[in-house]
Design an enzyme around this catalytic site. Sequence first.
Site, mmCIF file in Angstrom:
data_model
loop_
_atom_site.group_PDB
_atom_site.id
_atom_site.type_symbol
_atom_site.label_atom_id
_atom_site.label_comp_id
_atom_site.label_asym_id
_atom_site.label_seq_id
_atom_site.Cartn_x
_atom_site.Cartn_y
_atom_site.Cartn_z
ATOM 1 N N PHE A 121 0.994 -1.161 -0.062
ATOM 2 C CA PHE A 121 0.000 -0.031 -0.081
ATOM 3 C C PHE A 121 1.023 1.137 0.243
ATOM 4 O O PHE A 121 1.740 1.442 0.746
ATOM 5 C CB PHE A 121 -0.860 0.060 1.226
ATOM 6 C CG PHE A 121 -2.032 1.090 1.348
ATOM 7 C CD1 PHE A 121 -3.089 1.127 0.780
ATOM 8 C CD2 PHE A 121 -1.424 2.344 2.221
ATOM 9 C CE1 PHE A 121 -3.917 2.209 0.692
ATOM 10 C CE2 PHE A 121 -2.411 3.279 2.461
ATOM 11 C CZ PHE A 121 -3.551 3.315 1.512
ATOM 12 N N ASN A 155 -3.502 1.924 10.255
ATOM 13 C CA ASN A 155 -4.054 2.272 9.096
ATOM 14 C C ASN A 155 -4.508 0.934 8.323
ATOM 15 O O ASN A 155 -3.863 0.448 7.391
ATOM 16 C CB ASN A 155 -3.289 3.217 8.123
ATOM 17 C CG ASN A 155 -3.905 3.467 7.031
ATOM 18 O OD1 ASN A 155 -5.216 3.506 6.894
ATOM 19 N ND2 ASN A 155 -3.199 3.932 6.038
ATOM 20 N N PRO A 156 -5.718 0.436 8.996
ATOM 21 C CA PRO A 156 -5.919 -0.815 8.239
ATOM 22 C C PRO A 156 -6.822 -0.567 7.020
ATOM 23 O O PRO A 156 -7.247 0.456 6.797
ATOM 24 C CB PRO A 156 -7.157 -1.503 9.458
ATOM 25 C CG PRO A 156 -7.933 -0.055 10.060
ATOM 26 C CD PRO A 156 -6.660 1.039 9.728
#
Length: 285
Positions: free
Chosen positions: A88, A188-189
């Site tokens: 990510f 920060n899932p």
Amino acid sequence: MNLLLVEVAQATRRLADAGVPSPRFDAEELAAYVHGVPRGELHRVADADFDARYWEAVARREAREPLQHITGVAYFRYLELQVGPGVFVPRPETESVVDWAIAAVRAMDVVEPLIVDLCTGSGAIALAMAQEVPRAAVHAVELEETALNWARKNAAHNDGGARVVLHHGDARTALPELNGQVDLVISNPPYIPLTEWEQVAPEARDHDPQAALFSGEDGLDLIRGLEVAARRLLRPGGVLVVEHADTQGGQVPWLFTEERGWADAADHPDLNNRPRFATARRVRT
């Protein structure tokens, strides 16, 4: 005007037509990357030194490949991170989450705070916490092996990396050996609802790992799991900080109820004044 700046202007128009959100910035960043100069010195590149590979890079960005995948670099606070397929790409809005977390840890007056970053991805949050809270011990957990490899690279090349311990595992069950000892849990899932797949920007939808984006029908599946994990990990008085979508500000704090052992659950805006992260304090198991 030199040749490169003329080409940058043309590239800006092409990127704008393709729907790229920041066409001028991206056109200049790609020019700086290809020609090996800072953005502020593009005017110094001689016409004879123009590199036609610039247009290959522009074509990739025009196809909505992330800028950071093309240059191989993402900037987060004071960090220069290596990123690419399988991890990510950290976003600027997450910096406000880290801001709050750093202030919270400093306010605890703990000499050597113990911090856990769940769903660490590239390691951006964990490394920022280690770098900016110099006496902190940071544990970072990541389930996806490819992403964890990027985090390992970044830990090896950034200040503070030596105080970040990386773990391969599920954020919901990780680090039982730290139960009841942690001062701050930050995450920060994935939080995008599966129903919003078509609305996600192509840069994220087509290039970020799906596991880092989506989490059930309402997007809150993993955050529900993190509530249990954080309650297990945190000492009494310890704090949880979790990022969420700007449309979830009215939902996430309600997961951290007094009945479950939480107090002071609240939501906070990012720099654009949009609801971005929730915080809560553990008072009992």
